[in-house]
Design an enzyme around this catalytic site. Structure first.
Site, PDB file in Angstrom:
ATOM      1  N   ASP A  94      -8.052 -14.189   2.123  1.00  0.00           N
ATOM      2  CA  ASP A  94      -9.184 -14.814   1.437  1.00  0.00           C
ATOM      3  C   ASP A  94      -8.868 -16.294   1.256  1.00  0.00           C
ATOM      4  O   ASP A  94      -7.798 -16.769   1.655  1.00  0.00           O
ATOM      5  CB  ASP A  94      -9.479 -14.104   0.115  1.00  0.00           C
ATOM      6  CG  ASP A  94      -8.361 -14.272  -0.900  1.00  0.00           C
ATOM      7  OD1 ASP A  94      -7.390 -14.994  -0.613  1.00  0.00           O
ATOM      8  OD2 ASP A  94      -8.454 -13.668  -1.971  1.00  0.00           O
ATOM      9  N   ASP A 267     -13.542  -4.637   1.390  1.00  0.00           N
ATOM     10  CA  ASP A 267     -12.207  -4.600   0.779  1.00  0.00           C
ATOM     11  C   ASP A 267     -12.395  -4.488  -0.719  1.00  0.00           C
ATOM     12  O   ASP A 267     -13.442  -4.870  -1.251  1.00  0.00           O
ATOM     13  CB  ASP A 267     -11.450  -5.909   1.036  1.00  0.00           C
ATOM     14  CG  ASP A 267     -11.962  -7.009   0.120  1.00  0.00           C
ATOM     15  OD1 ASP A 267     -13.096  -7.502   0.344  1.00  0.00           O
ATOM     16  OD2 ASP A 267     -11.275  -7.357  -0.860  1.00  0.00           O
ATOM     17  N   CYS A 305      -8.643  17.243   0.855  1.00  0.00           N
ATOM     18  CA  CYS A 305      -8.042  16.038   1.431  1.00  0.00           C
ATOM     19  C   CYS A 305      -6.755  16.392   2.185  1.00  0.00           C
ATOM     20  O   CYS A 305      -5.990  17.252   1.761  1.00  0.00           O
ATOM     21  CB  CYS A 305      -7.747  15.043   0.306  1.00  0.00           C
ATOM     22  SG  CYS A 305      -6.907  13.552   0.855  1.00  0.00           S
ATOM     23  N   CYS A 307      -4.330  14.133   2.945  1.00  0.00           N
ATOM     24  CA  CYS A 307      -3.320  13.074   2.794  1.00  0.00           C
ATOM     25  C   CYS A 307      -1.983  13.668   2.364  1.00  0.00           C
ATOM     26  O   CYS A 307      -1.926  14.798   1.874  1.00  0.00           O
ATOM     27  CB  CYS A 307      -3.800  12.014   1.803  1.00  0.00           C
ATOM     28  SG  CYS A 307      -3.465  12.411   0.084  1.00  0.00           S
ATOM     29  N   CYS A 310      -1.961  15.081  -1.259  1.00  0.00           N
ATOM     30  CA  CYS A 310      -2.678  16.342  -1.461  1.00  0.00           C
ATOM     31  C   CYS A 310      -2.019  17.495  -0.719  1.00  0.00           C
ATOM     32  O   CYS A 310      -2.171  18.654  -1.096  1.00  0.00           O
ATOM     33  CB  CYS A 310      -4.131  16.182  -1.043  1.00  0.00           C
ATOM     34  SG  CYS A 310      -5.030  15.058  -2.148  1.00  0.00           S
ATOM     35  N   HIS A 336      -3.087   8.370  -1.932  1.00  0.00           N
ATOM     36  CA  HIS A 336      -4.277   9.218  -1.820  1.00  0.00           C
ATOM     37  C   HIS A 336      -5.564   8.397  -1.846  1.00  0.00           C
ATOM     38  O   HIS A 336      -6.452   8.581  -1.016  1.00  0.00           O
ATOM     39  CB  HIS A 336      -4.322  10.256  -2.937  1.00  0.00           C
ATOM     40  CG  HIS A 336      -5.665  10.884  -3.064  1.00  0.00           C
ATOM     41  ND1 HIS A 336      -6.112  11.858  -2.198  1.00  0.00           N
ATOM     42  CD2 HIS A 336      -6.715  10.612  -3.883  1.00  0.00           C
ATOM     43  CE1 HIS A 336      -7.361  12.179  -2.499  1.00  0.00           C
ATOM     44  NE2 HIS A 336      -7.746  11.435  -3.523  1.00  0.00           N
TER      45      HIS A 336
END
Lengths: 376, 376
Positions: A94, A267, A305, A307, A310, A336
């Protein structure tokens, strides 16, 4: 040949949503994409291999923070931000403006730029378009953002108009300050919640030949309808052959609305910030792991999920880690939450390719805001 | 058949050092071994896959902390500590005594056990041999430690003698409280820095048929010679066919001395604790990453180390992360420090198998305490 180019793959038949590929010096990015924020040369609590493991295609760096610590010159000597933090995929930086304005009295903004006090040591600092691009050049990001002012929600018409006009002049100076061919510069459409100012900003910004365009200042504490109004007014008017970035968007509903309107990139610090506070984003809404009802809940955090968190850990364990302030709790929830949004964007892309974006959106948001969730 | 058995593979020809294998219900452990400490059901800042990646063969759990939060019953319901924290390799749990005595006035110790105030909420708690073994049974560790009192350095003869005798009586109660066949119980030799008390404790403890024996209370702030005196007096008298554990040892020199005397297992919070404070253990001594001289030092943390941190990151980057208090800084230094000690113990084992333990020790410690290091 611009450093970053956009290739449109498919437009959803029923909405403005589009699937594409962003070609960058550090590899391709499948869009729409969620970009994790790596404020201080690290996505908080995450390592680079972990970010890759959960499918992060591009991350952000914050010019303001890196300008103060460790300083642009240190990162330049390290060989740029990619090498400094050991991340070989694309980086977007940025302009520093957003943070600067949080620390500066708006009286300290003038045509040159902004004078502000460092939040680190209270010393006087200055950032204008040339300084911002200078820092971003040293960082060596694939995508640099033009220096702009993001006005707060509720700013009056006159201030917003003056600020928007100055942001356009700053855009020209940002463009002039660019020196490297392996970096792209994106312009930012401002203009607050005034339609004529947004249109004027959009016309002027897109009249410049930039490699991408962003919408700034539409997720700044406004009512939902105001966000939608400006999003839907602005997005379709952005060039079709360039990437479109909606800045600071991180809640599932805002991400769906952005993509539906035709946005390619978003974002936000939300998934990482709330994780460190014990909050998980799940298919059934937000979940506060500090809640005592998870004390002996030995089911997976989000059973739908895939991930690593999880797959391996229970709500009871995560609640324990968060309750006793263990670093691993922040890590596992951050992992996660990022996976959740990255994966959601991937599924949006697949739905777009099947012309089923709206069905996916409805199914997802119905469950997310369903009666079983904790809306907050 | 005991749950945990020791197999002697080779004894160093020139010292008491020995290489062996510890067979446990959750797999074999090559000894000598360094055991990372996972106080609150997590080795601070580390994930289970990372611990495996750096070669951790066994970790510790702290009975005192887990007794208070989340509580033994919660972990029992979760299926034990292994499942709760998703760690499928061996676990050793301490008895809780060491922490309890830090929070208790020694006037609150009696024959039954210790009354103390919880550091969490100030409530009154009690832990004796039966309670400690009860908690460790619920945790389901492969190795449980008998409930003992570790007297501070400087304790007088009379107090140390009384405490040591009580620890032997507590050992009998710990043994009676054991119920599971898939857990082993180790006894702990106490007796402060008084040779006759150490000998008496050792005779009584080893007279009990236990699966392993530990030396407690010899690294409690004493002068180096005192540590060596008791270590060298005690270790050779421990049974040869059982594992020998020196508790709370984590500096390279103390680890070398322990292994040389014939110790198989050591643990300490040192590598993880100092990491979070910005300190790295390297082949050339301790390194404080907060030091400004690392600001633009773009060499690897420890060029002779193969750990993920040293492979991917520079001192300048680590210094930056530590300076701005990023979680990743604590993670990367913890990862390195644990790898450093685990790897050092592996190399000690290989040196023992070659009958070259002393050569390895001298080479290592000469570099570690060399003129280039920061001794502290």
């Amino acid at each position: 040949m611009p450093a970053v180019t956009y290739e449109l793959i498919h437009r959803d038949r029923h909405t403005g949503a589009r699937a594409g590929i962003l070609h960058t010096p550090h590899g391709d990015i499948l869009t729409p994409v969620f970009m994790p924020v790596g404020t201080q040369a690290t996505v908080k609590a995450m390592s680079s291999p972990e970010l890759k493991e959960i499918g992060a295609q591009i991350i952000l760096g914050n010019t303001y923070h890196l300008f103060l610590r460790p300083g642009a010159e240190t990162i330049r000597k390290a060989g740029g931000l990619h090498r400094f933090m050991s991340w070989d995929r694309p980086i977007l930086t940025d302009s520093g403006g957003f943070q600067v304005f949080s620390f500066a009295d708006r009286k300290n903004i003038d045509e040159r730029g902004v004078t502000f006090k460092s939040h680190v040591d209270g010393s006087d600092k200055f950032l204008g378009p040339e300084e911002s691009i200078g820092v971003q050049t040293a960082l060596g990001s694939d995508i640099m953002m033009a220096f702009d002012e993001c006005v707060p929600y509720g700013a009056d018409y006159e201030y917003t108009a003056q600020s928007m006009e100055r942001t356009i002049r700053w855009l020209d100076r940002s463009m002039s300050a660019q020196t490297r061919e392996d970096q792209s510069l994106f312009g930012i459409v401002q203009g607050g919640f005034y339609e004529d100012l947004r249109k004027r900003s959009l016309e002027e910004t897109t009249a410049r030949d930039l490699d991408g365009y962003a919408i700034g200042g539409i997720s700044v504490g406004e009512p939902h309808e105001e966000f939608l109004r400006i999003l839907r007014l602005t997005t379709p008017l952005l060039p079709e052959n360039k990437p479109r970035y909606n800045m600071g968007i991180g809640t599932p509903d805002y991400l769906f609305e952005s993509v539906e309107a035709g946005i390619d990139m978003c974002d936000c610090v939300l998934p990482t910030r709330v994780a460190r506070n014990g909050q998980a984003l799940t298919h059934h809404g937000k979940m506060n792991l500090r809640n005592a009802r998870f004390r002996e809940d030995f089911t997976a955090l989000d059973p739908e999920c895939d991930c690593p968190t999880c797959t391996h850990y229970t709500r009871a364990y995560l609640r324990h880690l968060i309750s006793v302030s263990e670093i691993l709790g922040a890590r596992l929830l951050t992992l996660h939450n990022l996976y959740f949004l990255i994966h959601m964007m991937q599924e949006m892309r697949e739905a777009i390719l099947r012309d089923e974006f709206l069905e996916y959106k409805e199914t997802f948001l119905e469950r997310y805001f369903g009666i079983a969730s904790e809306k907050n």
